[in-house]
Scaffold this motif. Structure first.
Motif, short mmCIF file in Angstrom:
data_model
loop_
_atom_site.label_atom_id
_atom_site.label_comp_id
_atom_site.label_asym_id
_atom_site.label_seq_id
_atom_site.Cartn_x
_atom_site.Cartn_y
_atom_site.Cartn_z
N ASP A 199 4.77 -3.70 -13.90
CA ASP A 199 3.83 -4.42 -14.74
C ASP A 199 3.89 -3.82 -16.13
O ASP A 199 4.14 -2.63 -16.30
CB ASP A 199 2.41 -4.33 -14.19
CG ASP A 199 1.49 -5.40 -14.76
OD1 ASP A 199 1.98 -6.30 -15.50
OD2 ASP A 199 0.28 -5.35 -14.49
N GLU A 214 5.22 1.64 -7.92
CA GLU A 214 5.00 0.71 -9.02
C GLU A 214 5.15 1.46 -10.34
O GLU A 214 4.74 2.61 -10.46
CB GLU A 214 3.60 0.11 -8.95
CG GLU A 214 3.28 -0.82 -10.10
CD GLU A 214 1.94 -1.51 -9.97
OE1 GLU A 214 1.79 -2.58 -10.57
OE2 GLU A 214 1.04 -0.99 -9.28
N TYR A 273 7.16 -2.68 -7.53
CA TYR A 273 6.34 -3.45 -8.46
C TYR A 273 6.56 -2.95 -9.88
O TYR A 273 6.83 -1.77 -10.11
CB TYR A 273 4.85 -3.30 -8.15
CG TYR A 273 4.49 -3.57 -6.71
CD1 TYR A 273 4.49 -4.86 -6.21
CD2 TYR A 273 4.16 -2.52 -5.86
CE1 TYR A 273 4.15 -5.10 -4.88
CE2 TYR A 273 3.83 -2.75 -4.54
CZ TYR A 273 3.81 -4.04 -4.06
OH TYR A 273 3.49 -4.27 -2.75
#
Length: 80
Positions: free
Chosen positions: A52, A11, A50
């Motif tokens: 973010d 991520e 991922y």
């Protein structure tokens, strides 16, 4: 910040004050564009699970510049 989880998934958490005026979905879209330009579409699609985008004051992690991200991904791949 590049994170690797026990299951091998990776991520990227991005903090960017220049994205603070955008809604969350747009921030992620813009971050994907930057990552694709920096790393290439194949690497983004195959090596990142991922993504973010965090608010500037939201992350407890120590961060690094994005310019060395490609090297860090390669290092994680070798350690897999």
């Amino acid at each position: 910040m590049l994170l690797k989880y026990k299951d091998g998934k990776k991520e990227i958490l991005i903090k960017a004050d220049t994205l603070s005026d955008f809604e969350k979905g747009k921030k992620i879209e813009l971050a994907e564009i930057v990552l694709t330009n920096l790393l290439g579409e194949e690497k983004v699609m195959n090596e990142l699970d991922y993504l973010d985008v965090l608010e500037i004051d939201e992350s407890p992690y120590n961060t690094q510049g994005i310019k060395d991200l490609d090297k860090h991904l390669d290092h994680l791949k070798k350690d897999a």
